[in-house]
Design an enzyme around this catalytic site. Structure first.
Site, mmCIF file in Angstrom:
data_model
loop_
_atom_site.group_PDB
_atom_site.id
_atom_site.type_symbol
_atom_site.label_atom_id
_atom_site.label_comp_id
_atom_site.label_asym_id
_atom_site.label_seq_id
_atom_site.Cartn_x
_atom_site.Cartn_y
_atom_site.Cartn_z
ATOM 1 N N LYS A 110 0.590 -1.144 0.126
ATOM 2 C CA LYS A 110 0.058 -0.050 0.045
ATOM 3 C C LYS A 110 0.951 1.121 -0.114
ATOM 4 O O LYS A 110 0.338 2.376 -0.544
ATOM 5 C CB LYS A 110 -0.885 -0.168 1.310
ATOM 6 C CG LYS A 110 -1.956 -1.083 0.749
ATOM 7 C CD LYS A 110 -3.369 -0.649 1.640
ATOM 8 C CE LYS A 110 -4.334 -1.804 1.449
ATOM 9 N NZ LYS A 110 -5.473 -1.965 2.268
ATOM 10 N N LYS A 192 -3.621 -10.690 -6.627
ATOM 11 C CA LYS A 192 -4.663 -10.914 -5.911
ATOM 12 C C LYS A 192 -6.058 -10.368 -6.420
ATOM 13 O O LYS A 192 -5.989 -9.004 -6.860
ATOM 14 C CB LYS A 192 -4.634 -10.523 -4.454
ATOM 15 C CG LYS A 192 -5.828 -11.068 -3.465
ATOM 16 C CD LYS A 192 -5.076 -10.371 -2.194
ATOM 17 C CE LYS A 192 -5.236 -8.929 -1.969
ATOM 18 N NZ LYS A 192 -5.993 -8.348 -0.986
ATOM 19 N N LYS A 195 -10.788 -5.279 -4.272
ATOM 20 C CA LYS A 195 -11.951 -4.272 -4.226
ATOM 21 C C LYS A 195 -11.374 -2.964 -4.745
ATOM 22 O O LYS A 195 -12.310 -2.165 -5.209
ATOM 23 C CB LYS A 195 -12.478 -4.143 -3.110
ATOM 24 C CG LYS A 195 -12.868 -4.983 -2.045
ATOM 25 C CD LYS A 195 -13.633 -4.408 -0.844
ATOM 26 C CE LYS A 195 -13.744 -5.098 0.515
ATOM 27 N NZ LYS A 195 -12.471 -4.931 1.319
HETATM 28 P P1 TYM Z 1 -10.581 -6.817 3.261
HETATM 29 O O1 TYM Z 1 -11.672 -5.864 3.421
HETATM 30 O O2 TYM Z 1 -9.360 -6.618 2.485
HETATM 31 O O3 TYM Z 1 -11.000 -8.059 3.090
HETATM 32 C C1 TYM Z 1 -12.155 -8.892 3.572
HETATM 33 C C2 TYM Z 1 -11.713 -10.729 3.642
HETATM 34 O O4 TYM Z 1 -11.828 -11.043 2.485
HETATM 35 C C3 TYM Z 1 -10.418 -11.803 2.207
HETATM 36 N N1 TYM Z 1 -9.910 -11.548 0.915
HETATM 37 C C4 TYM Z 1 -9.816 -12.581 -0.005
HETATM 38 N N2 TYM Z 1 -9.728 -14.082 0.026
HETATM 39 C C5 TYM Z 1 -9.555 -14.549 -0.935
HETATM 40 N N3 TYM Z 1 -9.085 -14.092 -2.230
HETATM 41 C C6 TYM Z 1 -8.919 -12.609 -2.661
HETATM 42 N N4 TYM Z 1 -8.695 -12.532 -3.595
HETATM 43 C C7 TYM Z 1 -9.184 -11.756 -1.214
HETATM 44 N N5 TYM Z 1 -9.192 -10.455 -1.128
HETATM 45 C C8 TYM Z 1 -9.771 -10.316 0.247
HETATM 46 C C9 TYM Z 1 -9.298 -11.035 2.980
HETATM 47 O O5 TYM Z 1 -8.352 -11.785 3.516
HETATM 48 C C10 TYM Z 1 -10.335 -10.703 4.422
HETATM 49 O O6 TYM Z 1 -10.438 -11.810 5.153
HETATM 50 N N6 TYM Z 1 -7.656 -6.052 7.415
HETATM 51 C C11 TYM Z 1 -8.885 -6.694 7.073
HETATM 52 C C12 TYM Z 1 -10.176 -6.117 7.565
HETATM 53 C C13 TYM Z 1 -10.125 -6.341 9.367
HETATM 54 C C14 TYM Z 1 -10.078 -7.548 9.878
HETATM 55 C C15 TYM Z 1 -9.995 -7.178 11.266
HETATM 56 C C16 TYM Z 1 -10.170 -8.808 9.400
HETATM 57 C C17 TYM Z 1 -9.896 -5.470 10.110
HETATM 58 N N7 TYM Z 1 -9.866 -6.039 11.296
HETATM 59 C C18 TYM Z 1 -9.931 -8.106 12.147
HETATM 60 C C19 TYM Z 1 -10.188 -9.640 10.396
HETATM 61 C C20 TYM Z 1 -10.158 -9.640 11.792
HETATM 62 C C21 TYM Z 1 -9.152 -6.336 5.580
HETATM 63 O O7 TYM Z 1 -8.704 -5.335 5.036
HETATM 64 O O8 TYM Z 1 -9.787 -7.057 4.747
#
Ligand code: TYM
Length: 325
Positions: A110, A192, A195
């Site tokens: 990032k 990957k 979004k």
């Molecule tokens: P975020 O919003 O980027 O993504 C949400 C969840 O989706 C999973 N993910 C994927 N899994 C498989 N293939 C992909 N291409 C893919 N892209 C995203 C992510 O691994 C995630 O599980 N930091 C986290 C949000 C967060 C969080 C937390 C999660 C904040 N606090 C505490 C768990 C526990 C995030 O940005 O997810």
């Protein structure tokens, strides 16, 4: 077991999020105490538009319910409504070496992508995530592969806190799907699915059938003609087969057989149909929920109260242990 996970509100929830994380949540909520939230504080670390943030948060809550999270079974809330997340993050900050944060893959990626906005929050992101997890004394965190490094750091911080101030936290473990923990971009299968990328690169859970069809038909495939799972030689086809297999519960081998004498266009057409059918109930439910303002507000208010009770209790214990009362 107490389970916790979250998603950032910016951008559309896509099938990568679904297959990597949400699919596990739906199974886990049946037999565990689950906490699912919208990580809005995290989303402030990259450029965002304050005028649409609130709308995106509400949309994501609607998405949670539309895909099947059950507010009767799970605690559903918005992170910024529980101030203890930020409060605990501060305390954990004082235990976290800066070097650990600088080596986080997501931080490195990032800060490359947003060169003009390498803010302290971006570096500190994983500590806030650790606070999210530890505040609820979470046992397990269902996430995709990209988040495992952050859960590892959470374990380290839990251990440090326990050593310094006495046993307080469980060391939480990440739960990853055996297959599909990293769904790749449709336009660049070496990256990957994300979004914040171009919408052509992902399928949103609420894309129209026409859009789904277009995106899959235009997805990047590989040289050669054979439909075969091979991550090095055929990353594009392998990604499509992975999605196909996960949505239909059919093993990859069976799909390779099904498409043995067929071309890439046949695979894409068939996958598009599968994805459209799979997502249809989500789209229907979402349409219904956008009109039910009061119901959504009630869910959030209840979720907030339930989350707050746990968060305040943990925070009180932490403050006493640290000597802050
Ligand atoms: P975020 O919003 O980027 O993504 C949400 C969840 O989706 C999973 N993910 C994927 N899994 C498989 N293939 C992909 N291409 C893919 N892209 C995203 C992510 O691994 C995630 O599980 N930091 C986290 C949000 C967060 C969080 C937390 C999660 C904040 N606090 C505490 C768990 C526990 C995030 O940005 O997810």
């Amino acid at each position: 077991m107490r389970i916790l996970s979250g998603i950032q509100p910016t951008g559309d929830i896509h099938i990568g999020n679904y297959l990597g994380a949400i699919k596990q949540w739906l199974l886990l909520q049946e037999k565990n105490e689950c906490v699912f939230f919208i990580a809005d504080l995290h989303s402030l670390t990259v450029p965002f538009d304050p005028k649409i943030l609130q709308k995106s948060i509400t949309e994501k809550i609607i998405s949670y319910i539309a895909v099947g999270l059950d507010p009767e079974k799970s605690i559903i809330f918005v992170q910024s409504q529980i101030k203890e997340h930020a409060e605990l993050a501060w305390i954990l900050n004082t235990l976290c070496p800066v070097g650990e944060l600088e080596r986080m893959t997501q931080y490195k990626e990032k800060s490359k992508k947003f060169k003009d906005n390498i803010n302290a929050g971006l570096l500190d992101y994983p500590v806030l995530m650790a606070a999210d997890i530890l505040l609820y004394k979470t046992d397990a965190v269902p996430v995709g592969k990209d988040q495992t490094q952050h859960v590892e750091l959470t374990r380290t911080l839990a251990k440090k806190f326990n050593q310094k101030f006495g046993k307080t936290f469980v060391e939480p473990k990440a739960i990853l799907p055996k297959f599909g923990s990293k769904i790749m971009s449709l336009t660049n299968p070496k990256k990957k699915m994300s979004k914040t990328d171009n919408p052509q690169s992902y399928i949103s859970l609420f894309d129209t059938p026409e859009n789904i069809q277009k995106k899959i038909m235009a997805s990047t495939t590989d040289s050669g003609k054979q439909i075969k799972y091979d991550l090095t030689k055929k990353p594009g086809v392998s990604n499509l087969l992975t999605i196909y297999s996960l949505l239909t519960d059919k093993p990859i081998k069976e799909l390779e057989k099904k498409f043995k004498d067929k071309g890439y266009a046949d695979l894409k057409k068939s996958l598009a149909k599968t994805v459209i059918e799979f997502l249809e109930p989500f789209r229907k439910k979402q349409k219904e929920l956008v009109t039910r303002d009061v119901y959504i507000k009630e869910i959030l208010s209840r979720g907030k109260n339930r989350a707050q009770t746990i968060a305040q209790t943990t925070m009180q214990e932490i403050k006493e242990k640290v000597g802050l009362v």
